[in-house]
Motif scaffolding. Sequence first.
Motif, PDB file in Angstrom:
ATOM      1  N   GLU A 265       4.321   6.860   2.990  1.00  0.00           N
ATOM      2  CA  GLU A 265       3.726   6.925   1.705  1.00  0.00           C
ATOM      3  C   GLU A 265       4.660   7.236   0.470  1.00  0.00           C
ATOM      4  O   GLU A 265       5.605   7.982   0.975  1.00  0.00           O
ATOM      5  CB  GLU A 265       2.361   7.570   1.675  1.00  0.00           C
ATOM      6  CG  GLU A 265       2.763   9.222   1.536  1.00  0.00           C
ATOM      7  CD  GLU A 265       1.503   9.924   1.207  1.00  0.00           C
ATOM      8  OE1 GLU A 265       0.989  10.159   0.191  1.00  0.00           O
ATOM      9  OE2 GLU A 265       0.867  10.419   2.108  1.00  0.00           O
TER      10      GLU A 265
ATOM     11  N   GLN B  60       1.001  -1.219  -0.068  1.00  0.00           N
ATOM     12  CA  GLN B  60       0.038  -0.038   0.126  1.00  0.00           C
ATOM     13  C   GLN B  60       1.028   1.295   0.049  1.00  0.00           C
ATOM     14  O   GLN B  60       1.326   1.888   0.898  1.00  0.00           O
ATOM     15  CB  GLN B  60      -0.816  -0.190   1.235  1.00  0.00           C
ATOM     16  CG  GLN B  60      -1.805   1.029   1.194  1.00  0.00           C
ATOM     17  CD  GLN B  60      -2.757   1.272   2.418  1.00  0.00           C
ATOM     18  OE1 GLN B  60      -2.063   0.692   3.494  1.00  0.00           O
ATOM     19  NE2 GLN B  60      -3.634   2.183   2.451  1.00  0.00           N
TER      20      GLN B  60
ATOM     21  N   ASP C 296      -1.986   7.393   7.439  1.00  0.00           N
ATOM     22  CA  ASP C 296      -3.323   6.806   6.720  1.00  0.00           C
ATOM     23  C   ASP C 296      -2.772   5.602   6.169  1.00  0.00           C
ATOM     24  O   ASP C 296      -3.580   4.853   5.513  1.00  0.00           O
ATOM     25  CB  ASP C 296      -3.870   7.447   5.720  1.00  0.00           C
ATOM     26  CG  ASP C 296      -4.369   9.030   6.210  1.00  0.00           C
ATOM     27  OD1 ASP C 296      -4.895   8.898   7.266  1.00  0.00           O
ATOM     28  OD2 ASP C 296      -4.167  10.019   5.659  1.00  0.00           O
ATOM     29  N   THR C 297      -1.483   4.984   6.381  1.00  0.00           N
ATOM     30  CA  THR C 297      -1.105   3.775   5.736  1.00  0.00           C
ATOM     31  C   THR C 297      -0.662   2.868   7.041  1.00  0.00           C
ATOM     32  O   THR C 297      -0.020   3.475   7.925  1.00  0.00           O
ATOM     33  CB  THR C 297      -0.014   3.881   4.554  1.00  0.00           C
ATOM     34  OG1 THR C 297       1.085   4.541   5.430  1.00  0.00           O
ATOM     35  CG2 THR C 297      -0.635   4.618   3.663  1.00  0.00           C
ATOM     36  N   SER C 298      -0.584   1.657   6.954  1.00  0.00           N
ATOM     37  CA  SER C 298      -0.109   0.587   7.754  1.00  0.00           C
ATOM     38  C   SER C 298       1.389   0.778   7.879  1.00  0.00           C
ATOM     39  O   SER C 298       1.689   0.230   9.057  1.00  0.00           O
ATOM     40  CB  SER C 298      -0.561  -0.907   7.504  1.00  0.00           C
ATOM     41  OG  SER C 298      -0.134  -1.142   6.209  1.00  0.00           O
TER      42      SER C 298
ATOM     43  N   SER D   2       3.077   9.140   6.986  1.00  0.00           N
ATOM     44  CA  SER D   2       1.832   9.053   6.657  1.00  0.00           C
ATOM     45  C   SER D   2       1.199   8.356   7.732  1.00  0.00           C
ATOM     46  O   SER D   2       1.538   7.175   8.280  1.00  0.00           O
ATOM     47  CB  SER D   2       1.565   8.490   5.269  1.00  0.00           C
ATOM     48  OG  SER D   2      -0.025   8.172   5.281  1.00  0.00           O
TER      49      SER D   2
ATOM     50  N   PRO E 259      -2.449   6.377   0.464  1.00  0.00           N
ATOM     51  CA  PRO E 259      -3.604   6.239   0.855  1.00  0.00           C
ATOM     52  C   PRO E 259      -4.629   6.375  -0.299  1.00  0.00           C
ATOM     53  O   PRO E 259      -4.229   7.210  -1.377  1.00  0.00           O
ATOM     54  CB  PRO E 259      -3.777   7.155   2.040  1.00  0.00           C
ATOM     55  CG  PRO E 259      -2.691   8.255   1.661  1.00  0.00           C
ATOM     56  CD  PRO E 259      -1.705   7.384   1.071  1.00  0.00           C
TER      57      PRO E 259
END
Length: 684
Positions: free
Chosen positions: A157, A118, A151-153, A149, A121
Amino acid sequence: MRWWPRRSKGPDSGPVGTEGVLVPVDYPAKATAFGDLAELGQYVTAHGLRVVDPGIPLANYADTASASRVWETQPSVRKVADYIARQLCTIPWHVYERVSDSDRRRVTDHPLAQLLTQPAPQRSASRLWHSILVDWLIYDRWCLQLLPSADTSSGWELRRKPARRFHVLADDDDQPQALYLISSRGPAEVVMLPAPFLFDHGYSTVGADGTSPMITLQQILAEQREAVEWRRQVWRNGARVPAVIERPVDAPAWSPGAKDRFIAAFSAFVGRGPSAGGTPLLEDGMTLKTLTAFNPQQTQDIEGRRLTDAEVASAYHIAPELVGAREGTFSNIDAFRQMLFTISLGPYVTQWQDVINSMLVPLIAGPGSRLYVEAHVEAKLKGSFTEQASLLQTAVGAPYMLRSEARAVQNLPKVDGTDELVTPLNVLVGGLASPRDTAPKHDRPAPGRRGRKSGRPEDLGDFEAERDALTAALTGWAQRQADSLLDRAGAKADGGPPDFYSLWAATSEERRTQLAALLLSYGLRLAQIGAWDVLGLWNAEADGWDVSVMEAWLAAAAASHAEQYEAAAYTAATGAVTAEGDWRTLLQEGMAHWVTDAAVRAATAATEARSFGSHDAAGASGLTHKTWRTGGKNPRASHVRMDGDQVPLGAVFSNGLRWPGDANGAADETANCNCRVDYSREGG
């Protein structure tokens, strides 16, 4: 100090062509005022200026706008570049830990692995990589910024920096020193390296900004653009019929009103009105004279477009057949598909992988990490289920699936007692490496090897008997394959013809292997017959000759014949889908013709094998010349004329063949040929 505004032209420089850029006129002279590149970067950042590398013409930076326009307006470039990007962007990335020199461990829970799964996001990995790859293919450079980030695991990012908005600044040795980042919200920024960025660029004659392939292809693409424009103008303005109207020399002068009325009436037939395409009425004495200066067929641009597609595909090092630029056959398209991720796209994967390992891994895992990233290209090279099953079974030396697993694949309920692996007895006690290690059954096995000076093997028959045996074996084999295809096609048909490519390719490799083995077994016998025809006359003790020397050539010839016969079967099967009529009936007819054709192919292969054997024995026996002898009940006229022609042993005859049935010759010279060659010394 004077500055040239953006998109303007400075003295001795091309158009700047970059957005938000001001370039100092006296930059080369002014550059010496700065102590180093870092100081220069601070100056540029503070003043919001972009400074071009010393010695680089400003025209080199004009590719930004032109490259984007090519992507939007040139179908050939977009077709090829998008094909490559789509193939590469779907390759999964795997992270491994180098435990020892002989031990590797797959890592899935490290931030590096999570980031590659990923990378940003609200955006899939394949879409991000696709954009990066298009930048690479169009501009010859690409760039990603690594950012924290929430918003990412992974906690990170990757953000793409479009190629139109960055450039690589280099020193005098063309080594990257900084990234020049253009922003639409403020002044440009110069980021000194190293920095949390991933980037790559191709070769450039000056600097490190790469060289867009669009520059190299611009002449070809310009021709295509002009051709399209010309055709558009022809269809818009040209006469629908290439003709002129002639009036008699003694015709009275036209009044302005009469001339205008006639022109208006005639225009209705050549324009786009309701009368277009009809036949106009001419006045007395007028004639319609056809011209040859323009032919509507000249606007048919299929070949021109295919040529452009092929040129662009070649520029990107992929086979034109894969993008439809050149018509291919079943065998060569299958070969190109297998080479796609090795020879064609392999270098792209390697360069891309090197950037990730040298730039991204140290940023996430730290310097000296034992982690590394590898592109899982095998995921793109997987064959059909049948091919994978065959390979795995051979690799492990026994069946690798439980009966319960096989039932699950077929959506069948589990049956008690099916959770044990069954291994055939021939693997346990038969001494075979795999249950697949069984030779194909043929009507007549190849003879055992005989040592040199051993005389002619007693079990060798004459040429006609061996040729007829090969014909019977090949015809029977082809009939079994045709029956199998018809059965599988009928089972998979649901309201229409099945996918014959998948249907045929599922067993293609096994079929070619069987056929090559069959042809080789008979080819060895036929080659020995031809060899002993010569040895019996000139070298009865077979001095300097050994049957084993011929095996490699005969094996290659058998594989080639198998490929050609396989391609012919595929053409016969797919022809049933494209032709008009009931596809089942057409398929039966096509396969019946394929089976019948086995007799011709057997005769051709038999003649080739005998001719090769005699030629090999002649060379080993010191013979120097060969003479063509025409044979058969209905020989070709060209072969009749060649009867008695003599050439040196290493030369070719007047029809371009080394011997009758020579696979290097055209089919109309070799198919079903029954001629032979005599050999002699010193032209005797």
